[in-house]
Design an enzyme around this catalytic site. Structure first.
Site, mmCIF file in Angstrom:
data_model
loop_
_atom_site.group_PDB
_atom_site.id
_atom_site.type_symbol
_atom_site.label_atom_id
_atom_site.label_comp_id
_atom_site.label_asym_id
_atom_site.label_seq_id
_atom_site.Cartn_x
_atom_site.Cartn_y
_atom_site.Cartn_z
ATOM 1 N N ASN A 117 1.100 -1.328 0.429
ATOM 2 C CA ASN A 117 -0.201 0.026 -0.039
ATOM 3 C C ASN A 117 0.309 1.492 -0.078
ATOM 4 O OD1 ASN A 117 1.082 -0.932 2.636
ATOM 5 N ND2 ASN A 117 -0.885 0.576 3.060
ATOM 6 N N GLY A 190 2.040 -5.795 7.305
ATOM 7 C CA GLY A 190 1.731 -5.896 6.146
ATOM 8 C C GLY A 190 -0.105 -6.823 7.584
ATOM 9 N N SER A 191 -1.027 -7.638 6.990
ATOM 10 C CA SER A 191 -1.598 -8.039 7.398
ATOM 11 C C SER A 191 -1.482 -8.846 8.493
ATOM 12 C CB SER A 191 -2.761 -8.770 5.826
ATOM 13 O OG SER A 191 -2.368 -10.011 5.844
ATOM 14 N N GLU A 212 3.870 -4.778 12.341
ATOM 15 C CA GLU A 212 3.178 -3.955 12.438
ATOM 16 C C GLU A 212 1.892 -4.383 11.309
ATOM 17 O OE1 GLU A 212 3.445 -0.824 14.311
ATOM 18 O OE2 GLU A 212 6.017 -1.500 14.644
ATOM 19 N N CYS A 246 -2.697 1.958 6.683
ATOM 20 C CA CYS A 246 -2.770 1.333 7.918
ATOM 21 C C CYS A 246 -3.817 2.069 8.903
ATOM 22 C CB CYS A 246 -1.872 0.360 8.066
ATOM 23 S SG CYS A 246 -0.338 1.444 8.232
ATOM 24 N N GLU A 329 -11.100 -4.736 9.147
ATOM 25 C CA GLU A 329 -10.565 -3.700 8.805
ATOM 26 C C GLU A 329 -11.111 -3.334 7.215
ATOM 27 O OE1 GLU A 329 -6.079 -1.894 8.422
ATOM 28 O OE2 GLU A 329 -6.657 -3.327 9.309
#
Length: 453
Positions: A117, A190-191, A212, A246, A329
């Site tokens: 992203n 990331g996810s 993160e 995020c 999310e």
């Protein structure tokens, strides 16, 4: 990329680190200065690649990717020598004849996994911290952003020796094969789902790990807030990268007394901010068809408040307001806006979800602000602003609970990629028989008096 190639590359990096040259702050600083120069030389390629991969406008890419990286680099170049200095700390009563120090020690061979992203910013900022701290690095890039990946590879190749920093992509090596070598430290952005896989791999080898992640970042707007500024800033924060951020506001809780005027103002701001970019085909696209369909499933006839227009061929979803809040999310340009009656209800609604990466509060009521901050745990907090916490490299950036562990940016990046090693130097001149056997009653009496226990 074959396993043999990965093992060979890792072996060379380990040998390079074991030479101790990367522990020299001057060596690290020179490479950071060179990295800055190379990035400047690739400035236009960076912006062009981000346009091709994500359809980001030049202005958005400059602000959210290029500028943040350059500020981080300038700060680290300026501060690296002071961060690397050995620090004298106070001695305790038991070590009164000794000298005590703390010195930051690099972990060694680190793996940095970056997302799609913000592919430039979220690759380079951790890399800056890793290099400044004296590590060697593997930089794993997302396979969703091929154009910026090539630019990052060129930048790294022009700046670092191959044994110092290596770039690989997810289509070159699978996660399973990636951990055929034993890293000294892993940094992942990331996810949550992928983060769990990485965590399991790290746990099996007891490798230190900073994830993160993300989560549903709530935004609370009470009836004392400045609605004009609140809607303006929320719309800006949600529209960056088409909401694929995020720390973007995931949903908004608005006090029932100001709900209607808030919605009207928010519609106006969204139309104003997105009209030109959509008309000029510079509104960021949804990264792929899977994410497009996931986002489109949130838009229904009975929950649509504003927007809802989509273009599957171009992976475009126009900014949309809904009155229903999905459990997961959103990570897109869809913003749930809900009513609440009092601050306790707002807190209760937020606590139904995991601890967020960011908490946003729009209010002039100090009591409400204090209540929200004290009752809701989050990675960071912004009062009367959104997203700007990541723009200040003096602030730590990171999550808590399922939104992440640890933090970085600025001096916190240096700390994240290094271990604070304690060092005690005993005196060769002064000594005391008090702490040597035999342990007589008299000695124990004196010790108890000294330590008041």
């Amino acid at each position: 990329m074959s396993n043999d190639y990965l093992l060979d590359l890792f072996s060379k990096q380990k040998k390079f680190f074991d030479s101790s040259i990367t522990k020299n702050p001057h060596f690290c600083k020179m490479h950071l200065i060179k990295l800055k120069e190379v990035i400047i030389a690739h400035r236009f390629q960076i912006l062009e690649a981000l346009k091709k991969d994500l359809n980001k406008s030049e202005n958005e890419s400059f602000i959210c990717e290029y500028l943040i990286v350059m500020n981080e680099l300038k700060y680290m170049i300026k501060k690296i020598k002071s961060f690397a200095k050995k620090r004298r700390v106070c001695s305790s009563l038991t070590t009164i004849f000794s000298k005590s120090y703390i010195i930051n020690q690099p972990y060694g061979n680190v793996l940095i996994c970056s997302p799609w992203n913000y592919p430039f910013q979220l690759s380079l900022i951790p890399l800056i911290g890793a290099i400044a701290s004296g590590n060697t690095a593997f930089l794993l890039l997302s396979d969703q952003t091929p154009f910026i990946n090539e630019v990052i590879k060129s930048i790294v190749h022009d700046t670092f020796e191959h044994d110092y920093v290596s770039v690989i992509t997810k289509n070159e090596v699978a996660y399973e094969n990636l951990f055929d070598v034993k890293y000294d430290f892993v940094f992942f952005t990331g996810s949550k789902n992928v983060g769990k896989i990485i965590a399991e791999k790290c746990a099996s080898t007891l490798t230190p790990y900073i994830p993160e992640l993300g989560g549903k970042c709530p935004c609370i707007v009470d009836d004392s807030s400045n609605l004009e500024k609140a809607t303006r800033r929320i719309a800006r924060g949600k529209l960056f990268n088409a909401g694929q951020t995020c720390v973007a506001p995931d949903y908004v809780l608005v006090h029932e007394n100001v709900y209607e005027p808030f919605i009207q103002l928010l519609k106006t701001k969204i139309e104003k901010f997105s009209r030109d970019s959509i008309d000029s085909s510079s509104f960021p696209k949804i990264i792929n068809l899977t994410h497009f369909h996931r986002l489109f499933s949130y838009i229904k006839n009975d929950n649509l408040v504003f927007g809802g227009k989509v273009d599957e061929h171009n992976l475009l979803i126009h900014p949309t307001i809904i009155n229903e809040n999905p459990d997961e999310e959103i990570f897109g340009p869809i913003l749930p806006v809900l009513k609440y009656k009092d601050i306790n209800e707002a807190i209760s609604l937020i606590k139904k979800h995991d601890k967020p990466l960011a908490l946003y509060i729009f209010s002039k009521n100090k009591k409400n602000i204090a209540s929200l901050i004290s009752n809701i745990d989050s990675g960071g907090v912004c009062v009367n602003e959104v997203l700007m916490q990541i723009a200040n490299h003096h602030l730590p950036f990171g999550g808590v609970g399922l939104s992440g562990v640890g933090s970085y940016h600025g001096k916190y990046s240096y700390a994240a990629f290094s271990h604070p090693r304690s060092e005690l130097v005993g005196s060769n001149h002064l000594d005391s028989s008090l702490f040597y056997p035999p342990w007589t009653r008299f000695k124990m009496h004196i010790i108890k008096l000294l330590f008041k226990c």
